[in-house]
Design a protein around this motif. Structure first.
Motif, PDB file in Angstrom:
ATOM      1  N   ALA A 178       3.189  -0.570  -7.500  1.00  0.00           N
ATOM      2  CA  ALA A 178       3.879   0.720  -7.523  1.00  0.00           C
ATOM      3  C   ALA A 178       5.335   0.573  -7.937  1.00  0.00           C
ATOM      4  O   ALA A 178       5.867   1.374  -8.729  1.00  0.00           O
ATOM      5  N   LEU A 179       6.029  -0.445  -7.421  1.00  0.00           N
ATOM      6  CA  LEU A 179       7.424  -0.652  -7.779  1.00  0.00           C
ATOM      7  C   LEU A 179       7.577  -0.954  -9.261  1.00  0.00           C
ATOM      8  O   LEU A 179       8.502  -0.448  -9.928  1.00  0.00           O
ATOM      9  N   ASN A 180       6.688  -1.770  -9.797  1.00  0.00           N
ATOM     10  CA  ASN A 180       6.753  -2.070 -11.228  1.00  0.00           C
ATOM     11  C   ASN A 180       6.425  -0.845 -12.068  1.00  0.00           C
ATOM     12  O   ASN A 180       7.055  -0.591 -13.101  1.00  0.00           O
ATOM     13  N   PHE A 181       5.462  -0.084 -11.633  1.00  0.00           N
ATOM     14  CA  PHE A 181       5.105   1.150 -12.328  1.00  0.00           C
ATOM     15  C   PHE A 181       6.300   2.098 -12.369  1.00  0.00           C
ATOM     16  O   PHE A 181       6.639   2.660 -13.420  1.00  0.00           O
ATOM     17  N   ASN A 182       6.977   2.246 -11.235  1.00  0.00           N
ATOM     18  CA  ASN A 182       8.101   3.167 -11.158  1.00  0.00           C
ATOM     19  C   ASN A 182       9.361   2.645 -11.851  1.00  0.00           C
ATOM     20  O   ASN A 182      10.318   3.403 -12.058  1.00  0.00           O
ATOM     21  N   SER A 183       9.363   1.362 -12.210  1.00  0.00           N
ATOM     22  CA  SER A 183      10.513   0.824 -12.948  1.00  0.00           C
ATOM     23  C   SER A 183      10.497   1.257 -14.411  1.00  0.00           C
ATOM     24  O   SER A 183      11.488   1.079 -15.124  1.00  0.00           O
ATOM     25  N   MET A 250       0.915   6.882  -7.301  1.00  0.00           N
ATOM     26  CA  MET A 250       0.200   6.142  -8.344  1.00  0.00           C
ATOM     27  C   MET A 250      -1.310   6.335  -8.192  1.00  0.00           C
ATOM     28  O   MET A 250      -2.030   6.491  -9.187  1.00  0.00           O
ATOM     29  N   MET A 251      -1.797   6.344  -6.954  1.00  0.00           N
ATOM     30  CA  MET A 251      -3.223   6.590  -6.729  1.00  0.00           C
ATOM     31  C   MET A 251      -3.613   7.992  -7.173  1.00  0.00           C
ATOM     32  O   MET A 251      -4.685   8.191  -7.786  1.00  0.00           O
ATOM     33  N   LEU A 252      -2.774   8.970  -6.885  1.00  0.00           N
ATOM     34  CA  LEU A 252      -3.080  10.344  -7.284  1.00  0.00           C
ATOM     35  C   LEU A 252      -3.105  10.487  -8.800  1.00  0.00           C
ATOM     36  O   LEU A 252      -3.957  11.195  -9.359  1.00  0.00           O
ATOM     37  N   LEU A 253      -2.185   9.823  -9.485  1.00  0.00           N
ATOM     38  CA  LEU A 253      -2.193   9.849 -10.946  1.00  0.00           C
ATOM     39  C   LEU A 253      -3.447   9.195 -11.503  1.00  0.00           C
ATOM     40  O   LEU A 253      -4.028   9.669 -12.495  1.00  0.00           O
TER      41      LEU A 253
END
Length: 843
Positions: A178-183, A250-253
């Motif tokens: 999640a942190l990498n995704f949001n970066s 991220m799960m919802l997306l």
């Protein structure tokens, strides 16, 4: 995460020649308990040497050791032999059911090491109605004395018709992911969601997440840290940490993408996520050896007491066990309130391993009691639709746990809906990950039938990854490609054995494989590199604040390559431009996930021997002494020895040496020749013979004599020198080989010389050891691990436009000619290049 049982760093650091980095050398000790006092050094030292050893998977040397002991130049056998283009023979009446009228028939896509930037590229196939053309081409190939592998498929022969179908594939929504995704920028995030879950991407439909923290968290955390709060009044019902890290969003997306991309699958399948705990809050845990004397509970969530982590055990009156079961209940409810409904939970991630990261150990007895006394009743009362999966550890002890906990008289059995299993080998050698335990998968499915377990029992691969660090960081494309090939081999082998799906570990990590708060850096198919995005600000850091590992493996070599260089190596520039690295394993696994959709079923498929002259093999022409295919990268201690149709490769080449050992040859990660020998007794966990050290002083390898069988010309007994009444015997797989059939990987053991399956052929010139156990179906050869050329076949008609899919993989350093036959009728003839994968769909 995965077990690294009993690591102990030894010796001094020394440089290793891998992509310019210096790594450490470590050794392995078999004590499963490990040593909590060496956690930090243990993780870094172990991980460093493992990265270097991954290079062995691709041969770096142009020489190999032959059974005679000399080094011989290995050149591709087929360089001067005509290769087949993709030719479709669609006039067969037995093949017509595969081809919908007017739809265009068969399509092939390919990803190859020779052209790494042309992933999922379509291979032009031509329709050939005259079968005489195929016969003429066969004659031309046979004149060159090279074989054409016969790939035998039967789309009418479903391997496990009474078991659940394939549920899909996926990866884990960790805090690190999640942190990498949001970066990433919005463009980068959109690209990642489509890459992983969209119709043009992998189309993942399975996921996994952690209850409380795991090692791939920035630090340990819990949703209730109040000591003695048995009713969990202080439980964070908003799961604020997971919301703020971005895990929930991220799960919802992902769910939204799956629903929109695959509307026909939504009602029956859709996005399915399981949740697994690594550790309860520390106040629920018994103190460990790291805690001060007299401590009432563990200070940290890392590590675990043995044989069970909970403070007062798991008996019926245990307050801590009851509270921990309630924790599951509240966690499931909290996520459901945010719109994430879990498909299932596992009892505990890797319960046999008191890991140096967030952990909670159980032996089989204590996990059974926790299920029976607490977790099972709690979930049945509050969340009866959430499946409960047990074990969630490596394949070595899966059957043992099943025999105890799935027995009908065990009070836990009525609550268990499935089994979760990891692909790791445990121990020090990371190159064994994904290489061990497939016969145990077959044994497990057989046990489910024998024990009369419910037919809807799910067998799910719940975690797999390569460690340490990433292919991008290492910078060696051959290593990244080797990881990709291992992924695909394991997925296909598990599905052929009866698995219902496969979940990778982290969905996305950073350039070095983190963050991980214990320095346990690993790989993932997709990486976030926001510093490489076109819109990145000047001096944007290569490592973000959440990554505190530094550079434990030295320079990040991918950062030194231009976008054009990476694009040529198969990491498309269009994704680099939005801060995303797409690695070879992504495209390899996509050859399965895009076409073997939920609802598909494995059907019979096996790469047989070449047709025609029995001395002609796929990788070795008639009369050649040295086996083909390139180096044997599975000539490694710990590899299982199995039987497969003969392909004439180095994976089926043996020497009875002067010490009377059966020896195989390969190369290590520096390109130097390596050897292993056949063990003298079966492994206690895998129930068959493995490769082991050839060191006579260690007394692990068998000593054998080859003696003629009285009255049977060309048949021999391979007799144990230590016990003249013991011989090598074939040990069939328990479920008759699953989708591969009885010739697809039966084990080898030591048994009575009077057994009819103790008769062998031993060609000391070619090094082949053949068995006549399956003569009615075709011969088989003694094999280290599995053959270079492999296949998986699937009935995909339940949820796709295609009636079937065939995946062909070639791990060899040489190309192979093959013909696909469905129920004896030729439907396609083609070639597959070295280190390549092809998917053929029947539309």
């Amino acid at each position: 995460m995965k077990s690294k049982q009993g690591y102990e760093p030894i010796g001094e650091e020394r440089p290793l020649e891998l992509g310019g980095r210096g790594d450490s050398s470590s050794s392995h000790n078999d004590d499963n308990n490990g040593d909590a006092t060496t956690k930090s050094t243990l993780m870094m030292g172990a991980a460093a040497v493992i990265l270097a050893t991954l290079a062995f998977l691709i041969g770096r040397s142009t020489t190999t050791s032959t059974p005679g002991g000399e080094e011989t130049a290995i050149l591709p056998n087929l360089n001067n032999v005509p290769t087949r283009i993709c030719e479709i023979y669609s006039s067969s009446h037995t093949s017509s059911k595969l081809l919908k009228s007017g739809s265009g028939g068969i399509q092939m896509i390919q990803t190859s090491f020779a052209e790494p930037s042309k992933q999922w590229s379509e291979v032009a196939c031509v329709h050939v109605k005259n079968r005489r053309h195929l016969q003429e081409q066969d004659e031309e190939l046979q004149q060159q004395e090279y074989g054409t592998a016969q790939i035998n498929i039967d789309f009418d022969k479903v391997a496990f018709p009474d078991r659940p179908p394939i549920l899909g594939f996926g990866g884990a929504f960790t805090e690190a992911a999640a942190l990498n995704f949001n970066s990433l920028s919005q463009q980068g995030q959109d690209a990642v969601i489509e890459l992983l879950f969209g119709k043009s991407g992998l189309g993942y439909t399975l996921g996994r997440t952690h209850i409380n923290s795991c090692d791939f968290s920035v630090e340990s955390y819990s949703h209730d840290d109040t000591d003695g709060d048995f009713t969990l009044d202080d439980f964070d019902t908003e799961v604020t940490h997971d919301l703020e890290s971005g895990m929930v969003d991220m799960m919802l997306l992902a769910q939204k993408s799956v629903d929109e991309s695959f509307p026909k699958e939504v009602d029956e399948y859709g996005m399915r996520i399981i949740a697994s705990p690594w550790s309860p809050p520390s106040w629920m845990k018994a103190p460990t050896s790291d805690d001060v004397e007299g401590a009432l509970h563990a200070e940290l969530m890392t590590g675990s007491a043995l044989p069970v982590c909970l403070r007062d055990g798991v008996g019926e009156d245990s307050k801590y066990a009851a509270s921990w079961a309630l924790f599951f209940d509240k966690f499931i409810t909290a996520y459901a309130n945010h719109g994430v409904k879990f498909y299932g939970v596992t009892v505990q991630n890797e319960p046999e391993f008191p890991a140096p990261w967030d952990a909670c150990a159980y032996d089989v007895s204590h996990e059974g009691d926790f299920i029976a006394n607490h977790l099972g009743p709690q979930l049945q009362k509050s969340h009866p639709d959430v499946k409960l999966l047990f074990f969630d550890h490596n394949k070595d002890h899966m059957v043992k746990w099943a025999n105890e906990l799935l027995a009908k008289d065990h009070p836990a059995s009525k609550y268990i809906d499935g089994t979760a299993v990891h692909w790791y080998a445990g121990g020090m050698d990371r190159l064994l990950d994904g290489a061990q335990g497939n016969p145990n998968m077959h044994r497990m499915v057989s046990e489910l039938d024998v024990m009369d377990v419910r037919k809807d029992h799910v067998l799910l691969g719940s975690e797999a990854c390569h460690c340490p660090t990433t292919g991008y960081a290492g910078g060696d494309l051959s290593i990244a490609w080797a990881r990709a090939m291992r992924n695909v081999h394991t997925i296909l082998a598990d599905l052929a054995a009866g698995s219902n799906g496969f979940i990778e570990w982290n969905l996305i990590l950073d350039s070095i494989g983190g963050p991980n708060h214990l320095g346990n850096l690993c790989d993932s198919p997709v990486l976030a590199v926001p510093h490489r995005a076109l819109d990145a600000e000047k001096d944007f850091p290569a490592q973000l604040s959440f990554e505190h590992a530094g550079h434990p493996f030295g320079e990040v070599h991918g950062d030194n390559k231009t976008r054009e260089e990476l694009n040529a190596e198969g990491s498309p520039a269009k994704y680099l431009d939005v801060g995303v690295v797409v690695q070879p394993m992504y495209y390899y696994v996509g050859h399965i996930t895009r076409f073997v959709r939920p609802g598909s079923r494995a059907v019979h498929g096996l790469v047989g021997a070449s047709a025609g002259d029995p001395e002609v093999r796929t990788f070795r022409p008639k009369g050649q002494r040295v086996a083909g295919g390139g180096i044997n990268d599975l000539a490694r201690n710990g590899i299982e020895v199995t039987l497969w149709p003969c392909e004439g490769s180095t994976r089926q080449e043996w020497l009875l040496n002067e010490q009377k050992q059966l020896q195989v040859f390969g190369h290590d990660w520096l390109g130097a020749p390596t050897t292993s020998c056949l063990a003298k007794k079966p492994d206690k966990d895998f129930d068959g013979l493995l490769l082991t050290t050839c060191n006579i002083d260690e007394n692990k390898s068998g000593l054998f004599e080859v003696l003629p069988v009285e009255g049977k010309q060309s048949k021999v007994h391979i007799v144990s020198s230590n016990n003249k009444k013991s011989c090598l015997v074939v040990q069939p797989l328990r479920n008759n080989g699953g989708a591969y059939g009885p010739r697809g990987g039966p084990q080898v053991n030591v048994g009575s010389c009077d057994h009819p399956w103790a008769e062998w052929g031993f060609d000391s010139i070619t090094g082949e050891i053949t068995s006549s156990a399956f003569d009615a179906l075709g011969g088989v050869c003694l094999t280290t691990g599995w053959p270079f050329l492999q296949v998986g076949a699937f009935d995909t008609s339940a949820t796709t436009a295609a009636n079937g899919a065939v995946i062909v993989t070639n791990e060899a350093g040489e190309h192979a000619n093959y013909v696909i036959e469905n129920r004896g009728e030729t439907v396609l003839a083609a070639s597959i290049p070295p280190k390549s994968i092809q998917t053929i769909t029947f539309n």
